[in-house]
Design a protein around this motif. Structure first.
Motif, short mmCIF file in Angstrom:
data_model
loop_
_atom_site.label_atom_id
_atom_site.label_comp_id
_atom_site.label_asym_id
_atom_site.label_seq_id
_atom_site.Cartn_x
_atom_site.Cartn_y
_atom_site.Cartn_z
N MET A 213 18.00 -35.94 -2.54
CA MET A 213 18.67 -35.43 -3.81
C MET A 213 18.67 -34.00 -4.24
O MET A 213 17.29 -33.70 -4.29
CB MET A 213 18.68 -36.53 -4.83
N LEU A 214 19.61 -33.35 -4.65
CA LEU A 214 19.30 -31.96 -5.19
C LEU A 214 18.75 -31.97 -6.54
O LEU A 214 19.36 -32.69 -7.35
CB LEU A 214 20.87 -31.45 -5.12
N ARG A 215 17.54 -31.23 -6.72
CA ARG A 215 17.30 -31.20 -8.13
C ARG A 215 17.08 -29.60 -8.27
O ARG A 215 17.60 -28.76 -7.35
CB ARG A 215 15.91 -31.62 -8.12
N GLN A 216 16.67 -29.23 -9.54
CA GLN A 216 16.39 -27.84 -9.79
C GLN A 216 15.26 -27.26 -10.61
O GLN A 216 14.43 -28.38 -11.17
CB GLN A 216 17.51 -27.24 -10.59
N THR B 49 14.59 -27.21 1.85
CA THR B 49 15.98 -26.79 1.91
C THR B 49 16.21 -26.52 0.52
O THR B 49 16.30 -27.14 -0.33
CB THR B 49 16.72 -27.29 2.55
N GLY B 50 16.72 -25.32 0.31
CA GLY B 50 17.32 -24.83 -1.10
C GLY B 50 17.78 -23.60 -1.32
O GLY B 50 17.97 -22.86 -0.22
N LEU B 51 18.14 -23.27 -2.35
CA LEU B 51 18.52 -21.69 -2.80
C LEU B 51 17.82 -21.03 -3.95
O LEU B 51 17.84 -21.69 -4.93
CB LEU B 51 19.81 -21.72 -2.81
N ALA C 45 17.33 -24.38 -6.74
CA ALA C 45 18.12 -25.71 -6.44
C ALA C 45 17.62 -26.06 -4.99
O ALA C 45 17.69 -25.29 -3.89
CB ALA C 45 19.59 -25.46 -6.35
N GLY C 46 17.33 -27.40 -4.69
CA GLY C 46 17.01 -27.86 -3.41
C GLY C 46 16.43 -29.29 -3.64
O GLY C 46 16.66 -29.84 -4.61
N ASP C 47 15.93 -29.52 -2.53
CA ASP C 47 15.38 -31.19 -2.40
C ASP C 47 13.99 -31.07 -3.14
O ASP C 47 13.07 -31.22 -2.31
CB ASP C 47 15.26 -31.65 -1.06
#
Lengths: 145, 145, 145
Positions: free
Chosen positions: A1-4, A36-38, A138-140
């Protein structure tokens, strides 16, 4: 799930020029346990920039500085906004010509920077400043740290 | 949990120059009830830019305009693309030299803009245009509005 | 629910100039089955850029190239970093003046590009290179493909 995750970096500059801060940024990203993220960086000022640039040969940074000093000359008679000094309006122009934010993917637990890419705050004023960089990721996050 | 919201802003320009639209952007972000997140703006044109710049002294915007008008002169003989007017190719160059997208973190329910930072559409054509800005927000939207 | 996807594009350049790669990017985004989201591209090099620019008239790209070749002249005596060729330091300056990353919203299953906007790698070196672009997508991925 994507978290920040979010934080703020403070970068002390020594007057006009580039200050690398790749390491603290990479360290903070690693602490978030993201595979993985940004990552996004945003400088909260109008007379400084963020720059991705070569981190191998110091001549590159000196040449960048010389080029911009010639392109946007301090005290250029074209400028009317002079109350804050002859380097202030050139600093605004240099900020407009470069970037105030950077977004860098995170891949395989690392920033997807190329081999020679470093992250810099570019101070455009002649005097030292304390520059704030707002940071968002933002990412896992926390999935497998 | 991370959610997203999207919209489009339309900004009417009055010919070449900067049009601030910080307030409607901040108001839309506030409406989404987001405490932490990332806002991205993207201008859907190749002859206008998005700019973060000083919003205090109007001379700064006038000086920016004068600098760019000198750097990328209308009607420069170097340009062959003239079918749409002497200001069209300079507009494309100005767009390449500046930014077509901005990403700004949202921190503590507000855009992480510095004290003097405003968000502008920079119209590079001489005549007024209607410019569309695509907007994306990711964050803890609606979590506690 | 917000998810993410990531990949890397490799773009072969033919020496200095613009290489469009809008189609493979749009195709990859379509494959992820995303209706709303944010795409981010990041070039992993310090002598190439990413550019959103007009894709209709080839003269626009030629004019951009001519303008930048004059603005940042190969072999300019101001540059000391010459070990990698007369076009290397100009390539770094051109990268600083343009963008190394792009973020483009995805709206209604498509990139929110304007009618005339294409996505380009801008090669700043004279010789052909293989350029890597890291790609990140966040959105309602796979929700309804």
């Amino acid at each position: 799930m994507l978290r920040q995750a979010a934080t703020t970096f403070t970068v002390e500059t020594r007057g006009r020029g580039l200050v690398e801060f790749t390491r603290p940024v990479a360290a903070w990203v690693a602490q978030q346990g993201v595979a993985t993220g940004l990552l996004t960086l945003f400088v909260r000022h109008t007379s400084a920039s963020l720059l991705i640039q070569e981190n191998a040969d110091a001549d590159v940074r000196a040449d960048l500085e010389r080029f911009f000093a010639r392109l946007v000359a301090d005290g250029d008679r074209i400028f009317r906004h002079r109350a804050e000094g002859a380097d202030d309006m050139p600093a605004h122009v240099r900020a407009a010509l470069t970037a105030v934010h950077l977004s860098i993917p995170v891949v395989a637990r690392s920033l997807a920077l190329g081999t020679w890419q470093g992250i810099y705050v570019w101070e455009h004023r002649l005097r030292p400043h304390r520059r704030e960089v707002a940071v968002h990721l933002a990412g896992d996050i926390g999935a497998a740290s």
